[in-house]
Design a protein around this motif. Structure first.
Motif, PDB file in Angstrom:
ATOM      1  N   ILE A   1       0.862  -1.178   0.000  1.00 52.90           N
ATOM      2  CA  ILE A   1       0.000   0.000   0.000  1.00 52.90           C
ATOM      3  C   ILE A   1       0.900   1.229   0.000  1.00 52.90           C
ATOM      4  O   ILE A   1       1.748   1.395   0.888  1.00 52.90           O
ATOM      5  CB  ILE A   1      -0.925   0.024   1.234  1.00 52.90           C
TER       6      ILE A   1
ATOM      7  N   SER B   1      -0.066   5.073  -0.177  1.00 57.93           N
ATOM      8  CA  SER B   1      -1.210   5.977  -0.230  1.00 57.93           C
ATOM      9  C   SER B   1      -0.901   7.308   0.447  1.00 57.93           C
ATOM     10  O   SER B   1       0.043   7.422   1.248  1.00 57.93           O
ATOM     11  CB  SER B   1      -2.425   5.333   0.448  1.00 57.93           C
TER      12      SER B   1
ATOM     13  N   THR C   1      -1.688  -7.726  -4.069  1.00 59.57           N
ATOM     14  CA  THR C   1      -2.469  -6.512  -3.803  1.00 59.57           C
ATOM     15  C   THR C   1      -1.572  -5.300  -3.964  1.00 59.57           C
ATOM     16  O   THR C   1      -0.503  -5.220  -3.332  1.00 59.57           O
ATOM     17  CB  THR C   1      -3.064  -6.530  -2.383  1.00 59.57           C
TER      18      THR C   1
ATOM     19  N   ARG D   1      -1.984  -1.061  -3.856  1.00 61.80           N
ATOM     20  CA  ARG D   1      -2.873   0.083  -3.614  1.00 61.80           C
ATOM     21  C   ARG D   1      -2.089   1.376  -3.783  1.00 61.80           C
ATOM     22  O   ARG D   1      -1.152   1.659  -3.025  1.00 61.80           O
ATOM     23  CB  ARG D   1      -3.470   0.005  -2.219  1.00 61.80           C
TER      24      ARG D   1
ATOM     25  N   SER E   1      -3.532   4.755  -3.755  1.00 61.70           N
ATOM     26  CA  SER E   1      -4.692   5.627  -3.541  1.00 61.70           C
ATOM     27  C   SER E   1      -4.259   6.989  -3.022  1.00 61.70           C
ATOM     28  O   SER E   1      -3.314   7.098  -2.233  1.00 61.70           O
ATOM     29  CB  SER E   1      -5.655   4.992  -2.535  1.00 61.70           C
TER      30      SER E   1
ATOM     31  N   GLN F   1      -5.736  -7.693  -6.738  1.00 64.59           N
ATOM     32  CA  GLN F   1      -6.425  -6.464  -6.349  1.00 64.59           C
ATOM     33  C   GLN F   1      -5.580  -5.267  -6.752  1.00 64.59           C
ATOM     34  O   GLN F   1      -4.385  -5.188  -6.414  1.00 64.59           O
ATOM     35  CB  GLN F   1      -6.667  -6.419  -4.833  1.00 64.59           C
TER      36      GLN F   1
ATOM     37  N   TYR G   1      -5.852  -1.018  -6.735  1.00 63.32           N
ATOM     38  CA  TYR G   1      -6.537   0.204  -6.334  1.00 63.32           C
ATOM     39  C   TYR G   1      -5.809   1.402  -6.932  1.00 63.32           C
ATOM     40  O   TYR G   1      -4.660   1.687  -6.580  1.00 63.32           O
ATOM     41  CB  TYR G   1      -6.552   0.344  -4.814  1.00 63.32           C
TER      42      TYR G   1
ATOM     43  N   ASP H   1      -7.707   4.368  -7.099  1.00 63.58           N
ATOM     44  CA  ASP H   1      -8.761   5.328  -6.809  1.00 63.58           C
ATOM     45  C   ASP H   1      -8.228   6.608  -6.188  1.00 63.58           C
ATOM     46  O   ASP H   1      -7.095   6.663  -5.701  1.00 63.58           O
ATOM     47  CB  ASP H   1      -9.796   4.690  -5.866  1.00 63.58           C
TER      48      ASP H   1
ATOM     49  N   GLU I   1     -10.248  -7.650  -8.703  1.00 65.04           N
ATOM     50  CA  GLU I   1     -10.866  -6.396  -8.271  1.00 65.04           C
ATOM     51  C   GLU I   1     -10.060  -5.220  -8.824  1.00 65.04           C
ATOM     52  O   GLU I   1      -8.840  -5.171  -8.648  1.00 65.04           O
ATOM     53  CB  GLU I   1     -10.941  -6.310  -6.743  1.00 65.04           C
TER      54      GLU I   1
ATOM     55  N   PHE J   1     -10.221  -0.920  -9.010  1.00 61.96           N
ATOM     56  CA  PHE J   1     -10.851   0.303  -8.524  1.00 61.96           C
ATOM     57  C   PHE J   1     -10.239   1.510  -9.239  1.00 61.96           C
ATOM     58  O   PHE J   1      -9.063   1.848  -9.037  1.00 61.96           O
ATOM     59  CB  PHE J   1     -10.661   0.443  -7.012  1.00 61.96           C
TER      60      PHE J   1
ATOM     61  N   ASN K   1     -12.236   4.441  -9.366  1.00 59.50           N
ATOM     62  CA  ASN K   1     -13.177   5.487  -8.979  1.00 59.50           C
ATOM     63  C   ASN K   1     -12.472   6.744  -8.501  1.00 59.50           C
ATOM     64  O   ASN K   1     -11.305   6.732  -8.126  1.00 59.50           O
ATOM     65  CB  ASN K   1     -14.107   4.970  -7.879  1.00 59.50           C
TER      66      ASN K   1
ATOM     67  N   ASP L   1     -14.968  -0.851 -10.382  1.00 56.26           N
ATOM     68  CA  ASP L   1     -15.517   0.412  -9.881  1.00 56.26           C
ATOM     69  C   ASP L   1     -15.000   1.557 -10.740  1.00 56.26           C
ATOM     70  O   ASP L   1     -13.801   1.860 -10.733  1.00 56.26           O
ATOM     71  CB  ASP L   1     -15.122   0.611  -8.418  1.00 56.26           C
TER      72      ASP L   1
END
Length: 581
Positions: free
Chosen positions: A80, A82, A102, A104, A106, A126, A128, A130, A150, A152, A154, A176
């Motif tokens: 992650i 972020s 995964t 991320r 974000s 996954q 992300y 977003d 998944e 994302f 968005n 998403d």
């Protein structure tokens, strides 16, 4: 077996060794690190162990993500990064993260994604991206992510998408794309997503949908299209979505819906159509949808509804029709909805509630009728609702006359069911304006009795005669005869009282020359009102009986007088005979 035991012991010794946690990080458990110091560009300076499996980097100062930032981390599985502004990402940054599942990124302020940046992440499940500022994506950006489940995207600034963007994502389950600026979706954009279960497209600027846009999404369970600018939905748009359970179309610009739009969505459990300028609904909108539990049709321009529009929704538990312009409802609108628990009809323009509207709602627990134009309800309006727990009736122009007393009798028996936050109040007549319906006493109800004038309408001058004179019984003449001697009754009908204002001694129910609308003749005051206004069907019979009574009384009086004269003559004759003796 011995070899396995030795290997297990060796791994135990390795794990027993102290884990070298970087000074600028926190290590909540072995092979995991959380770091929030330094900048994006100085990640290599953190000296992160290469055997990390979980890495969290957050609130780093802005910088460039270099190609060697994660070099050697070949066993990293979750990462992650972020809340750390990334100016740019160098090609090859993720080349060593071949076991990553995964990723991320974000709230990092990303404006673009290098074309082959994610190609090494073939095991990624996954992703992300977003809450960034992505404005466009290359059609091969996700070309190698064949295991992705998944995605994302968005809360970005995407206005369009390449038609082949998701062509290799055959295992994708959730996508998403909400809160972007998308105005159009290519016809084949979702054609390869055969395993997709959740598609989020709300809060965009979509103007239309292509015919067959979702026809290959047979496993789709959730489709969210609310908050767009859709002016129409193609006929049969959802016919292939046999697994669809949640569908939202609210807050669009839909003025009508195609007939049979939900004819084949048998698995629907929640449908949102609220806040659309719908002018009408087709007679056939649903098929057999036994699992639908929530239907949101609030905030529309509908004035009424087709009588059978909800047939087939036998599992419905929540029906929201509030905040609209509904002026009338068909009596059979809710027929068959015996599982309905919450019915919202508040904030509409309803003037009348059909007596049969609520007959089949044996499971109804909450009914909201506040903020309408209701003036009265029948006394048995809620008698068929054995599970009713709360009914909201406030902010209606209740007319507290005799027509309302049967309902008030029910209200006095069930005071705990009426919401007390905004209690219903009388708006008319003026003498009762502002009074709570629940506060009207039995004396008010007695004013509608044929034997008792309303105490509220008696003036001091009229009160005295009212206590001394006997009020005529329902079978008496409209104008009572004096007690001294009978007076011939005129054969013409009595002149009805003026309709502009009732006389001080006249009960409210008999103040007008015509019965109030909805008067029930079986009610005790209904018959009296017709007699008082000269509308009794038995007037001629009454006058005939009265005339016969008067004639009988005169005849009996004549016989008595004749008998007394005869007795007097005999008495005089007897006296004369005694005098002679």
């Amino acid at each position: 077996m011995l070899r396995g035991a030795l290997l297990y012991a060796l791994l135990g010794l390795v794990r027993a060794q102290p884990f070298p946690c970087p000074a600028a990080c926190v290590c909540p458990f072995r092979d995991a690190a959380q770091c929030s110091r330094g900048s994006v560009a100085s990640i290599p300076a953190l000296h992160l162990p290469t055997n990390l499996t979980h890495l969290v980097l957050y609130r780093l100062s802005p910088g460039v993500l270099h190609s060697h930032s994660f070099r050697g981390m070949t066993v990293l599985q979750r990462m992650i990064l972020s809340d750390s502004p990334i100016a740019s990402i160098a090609p090859g940054t993720f080349d060593d993260l071949r076991k990553l599942k995964t990723l991320r990124l974000s709230r990092d302020g990303l404006t673009q994604l290098p074309r082959a940046l994610l190609d090494p992440l073939v095991l990624l499940e996954q992703l992300y991206l977003d809450l960034n500022q992505l404005q466009s994506l290359h059609q091969d950006a996700f070309g190698k992510l064949v295991n992705l489940r998944e995605l994302f995207l968005n809360n970005n600034r995407l206005t369009s998408l390449p038609e082949k963007l998701f062509a290799r994502l055959g295992n994708l389950r959730s996508l998403d794309l909400s809160r972007n600026g998308l105005t159009h979706l290519p016809a084949g954009l979702f054609g390869a997503l055969l395993q997709l279960e959740r598609l989020v497209l709300h809060s965009n600027q979509l103007l239309s949908l292509e015919a067959g846009q979702f026809q290959r999404l047979h496993l789709l369970r959730g489709l969210y299209l609310h908050g767009n600018r859709l002016g129409a939905v193609p006929p049969g748009a959802f016919h292939q979505l046999g697994s669809l359970r949640n569908l939202t179309l609210g807050r669009n610009q839909l003025e009508s819906l195609p007939a049979g739009l939900f004819l084949h969505t048998r698995s629907l459990t929640c449908l949102g159509l609220s806040d659309n300028p719908l002018q009408g609904l087709p007679d056939v909108l649903f098929g057999d949808v036994p699992d639908l539990q929530e239907l949101w049709l609030n905030g529309t321009q509908l004035r009424t509804l087709p009588a059978a529009v909800f047939r087939g929704l036998r599992g419905l538990q929540l029906l929201a029709l509030h905040a609209g312009r509904l002026a009338e409802l068909p009596a059979g609108l809710l027929r068959g909805l015996d599982r309905l628990r919450l019915l919202r009809l508040d904030h509409n323009q309803l003037r009348v509630l059909p007596r049969a509207l609520l007959l089949d709602l044996s499971s109804l627990e909450e009914l909201r009728l506040q903020h309408n134009q209701l003036r009265a309800l029948p006394g048995d309006a809620f008698r068929a609702l054995p599970r009713l727990q709360e009914v909201l009736l406030g902010h209606n122009p209740w007319h507290c006359d005799c027509d309302l007393w049967p309902f008030l009798a029910w209200l006095r028996q069930h005071p705990h069911l009426v919401g007390r936050t905004e209690p219903p109040r009388c708006q008319s007549p003026a003498l009762r304006a502002g009074l709570e319906l629940g506060a009207l006493s039995d004396l008010d109800a007695a004013s509608c009795s044929p034997d008792t004038p309303s105490p509220e309408t008696l003036t001091p001058s009229a009160a005295a005669p009212a206590t001394s004179a006997r009020t005529p019984a329902p079978t008496s003449a409209p104008t009572p005869a004096p007690t001294s001697a009978p007076t011939p009754v005129p054969t013409s009908a009595p002149t009805p009282a003026p309709t502009s204002a009732p006389s001080p001694s006249t009960p409210p129910a008999a103040a007008t020359s015509t019965p109030a609308p909805g008067l029930n003749p079986s009610e005790p005051w209904g018959w009296a009102q017709r007699v008082a206004t000269g509308e009794s069907q038995g007037q001629s019979l009454f006058f005939a009986l009265y005339f016969l009574l008067w004639v009988s009384q005169a005849l009996i009086t004549g016989i008595i007088v004749f008998a007394m004269v005869k007795v007097g003559c005999l008495f005089r004759k007897l006296l004369r005979e005694r005098a002679l003796i």
